[in-house]
Design an enzyme around this catalytic site. Structure first.
Site, mmCIF file in Angstrom:
data_model
loop_
_atom_site.group_PDB
_atom_site.id
_atom_site.type_symbol
_atom_site.label_atom_id
_atom_site.label_comp_id
_atom_site.label_asym_id
_atom_site.label_seq_id
_atom_site.Cartn_x
_atom_site.Cartn_y
_atom_site.Cartn_z
ATOM 1 N N ASP A 1 -24.488 -3.078 -4.949
ATOM 2 C CA ASP A 1 -23.476 -3.451 -5.766
ATOM 3 C C ASP A 1 -24.177 -4.437 -6.337
ATOM 4 O OD1 ASP A 1 -21.639 -2.637 -7.170
ATOM 5 O OD2 ASP A 1 -19.879 -3.309 -6.223
ATOM 6 N N HIS B 1 -12.472 -0.499 15.731
ATOM 7 C CA HIS B 1 -12.170 0.868 15.571
ATOM 8 C C HIS B 1 -11.551 1.325 14.221
ATOM 9 C CE1 HIS B 1 -8.508 3.085 15.999
ATOM 10 N NE2 HIS B 1 -7.999 2.735 14.983
ATOM 11 N N CYS C 1 -13.044 5.348 20.276
ATOM 12 C CA CYS C 1 -13.481 4.552 20.225
ATOM 13 C C CYS C 1 -14.298 3.814 21.528
ATOM 14 C CB CYS C 1 -13.793 3.564 19.034
ATOM 15 S SG CYS C 1 -12.677 2.207 18.974
ATOM 16 N N ASP D 1 -17.388 3.629 0.053
ATOM 17 C CA ASP D 1 -17.124 1.616 0.533
ATOM 18 C C ASP D 1 -15.872 1.821 0.338
ATOM 19 O OD1 ASP D 1 -17.842 1.871 -2.748
ATOM 20 O OD2 ASP D 1 -17.312 -0.464 -1.657
HETATM 21 ZN ZN LIG Z 1 -10.859 3.497 18.048
#
Ligand SMILES: [Zn+2]
Length: 369
Positions: free
Chosen positions: A89, A331, A302, A262
């Protein structure tokens, strides 16, 4: 840079972006590593969470460690040992948010760095020079970021400046292994948004970003502006909606044909204990989670959700343990990458609207920015 479509589902697009340091499948979420690192997440974790491309900030890297350090290593990829694509950026947004310490004129912007109080001058040419030394895969032009609430006249003057700066940026960008994106602005008036989008997209940039949205306005206004902008965007170039990391808004954007997004929020929120789940956001600091043996999100695949309980992460975050922040960060990033992975699959199967409807039905408490 090459960009090709794999599939379309109405306005939603599943594409492939080929950059100097790798290939990116779109739509994609890009985690933010302002200083060349995603906070509370080592590079291998960033990649394992699903990142295909990371964002760094040219303004912050210019102030520290400085271009002399980065160029002595041969660029940011070598300095930071990143082997996946990087988008930088320009820092326009950060500079203009310094408000009191910023003086803008038609040639550029003068500002005081918050880190050490030193005064700096950024012009479109200077910002191109900085990013060409950094050597990111995608560089962004310097644009003027208006604070919300400006009147039409101020907005018109500002967007003209952004257009002039875009022309100058194109002239001073010479690295052919680096893509350059233009940024559309135009505040919150339909007409000024249309003027800016038309002017910027008429120039030969490799891709086009949408700036100045999701800056505090309500969702209805964001979507109204997005509809106006997207109707004027060229089909054959990637479209990047800057600063958006809210799952609902991400899906609305993808549905309208946005390819890249983003946001600093998912990682910043995580460090304060706010995590995304399939049923809305939860704050793991709340005492109700102290004895909770379930994972952050029972539907998440995850490695944090496979191995750790809400109770344990609640304890770590309350004690301000870095490991707690790392687990929540991982996460949250995985959650957004997984959302985009599912979005790509749904577009591929031409079932995006069903996928979006099901996701919205599951969520009863939406993340608030
Ligand atoms: Zn997770």
């Amino acid at each position: 840079m090459q960009f090709e479509f794999l599939k379309r589902d109405n306005a939603a697009r599943n594409g492939r972006l080929v950059l100097s340091h790798g290939t990116v499948e779109t739509p994609v979420f890009m985690p933010v590593g302002t200083n060349g690192a995603v906070k509370m997440c080592m590079h291998d974790c960033v990649k394992r969470a699903g990142a295909q491309i990371v964002l760094a900030n040219a303004f912050h890297l210019y102030i520290r460690p400085g271009l002399d350090v980065i160029s002595s290593f041969g660029g940011l990829h070598e300095f930071a040992s990143w082997d996946i694509p990087i988008l930088t950026d320009s820092g326009g947004y950060q500079i203009f948010s310094l408000s009191k310490h910023v003086k803008v004129d038609d040639d550029g912007v003068t500002f005081k760095a918050p880190l050490d109080g030193t005064t700096h001058r950024f012009t479109p040419e200077k910002v191109m020079e900085i990013q060409q030394v950094i050597g990111s895969d995608i560089a962004m032009v310097l644009d003027e970021c208006l604070a919300p609430g400006n009147d039409r006249k101020t907005t018109e003057i500002s967007l003209k400046r952004t257009t002039d700066w875009a022309k100058r940026s194109l002239k001073s960008h010479v690295r052919n292994d680096q893509a350059l994106f233009g940024i559309t602005q135009g505040g919150f008036f339909k007409e000024t948004r249309m003027i800016s989008t038309r002017e910027i997209t008429s120039m030969p940039f490799d891709g086009f970003a949408i700036g100045g949205l999701s800056v505090g306005e309500d969702l209805k206004t964001t979507l109204k502006m997005l509809d106006v902008i997207m109707s004027l965007m060229p089909e054959d170039k990637p479209r990047y909606l800057m600063g958006v990391g809210d799952p609902l808004l991400m899906l609305e954007a993808v549905e309208r044909g946005v390819d890249m997004m983003d946001c600093v929020l998912p990682t910043r929120m995580a460090r304060h204990g706010a995590v995304y789940t399939s049923h809305g956001k939860l704050n793991i600091r709340a005492s109700v989670y102290a004895f909770d043996k379930s994972p952050l999100d029972p539907e998440c695949t995850c490695e944090v959700c496979q191995n750790y309980s809400r109770g344990y992460i609640h304890h770590l975050i309350k004690r301000k343990e870095a490991t707690g922040m790392m687990l929540a960060t991982y996460h949250n990033m995985y959650f957004l990458h997984d959302l985009m992975r599912k979005a790509r699959k749904a577009i591929h199967e031409r079932s995006f609207s069903t996928f979006k409807r099901d996701f919205l039905n599951d969520i009863n408490a939406l993340p608030k920015e």
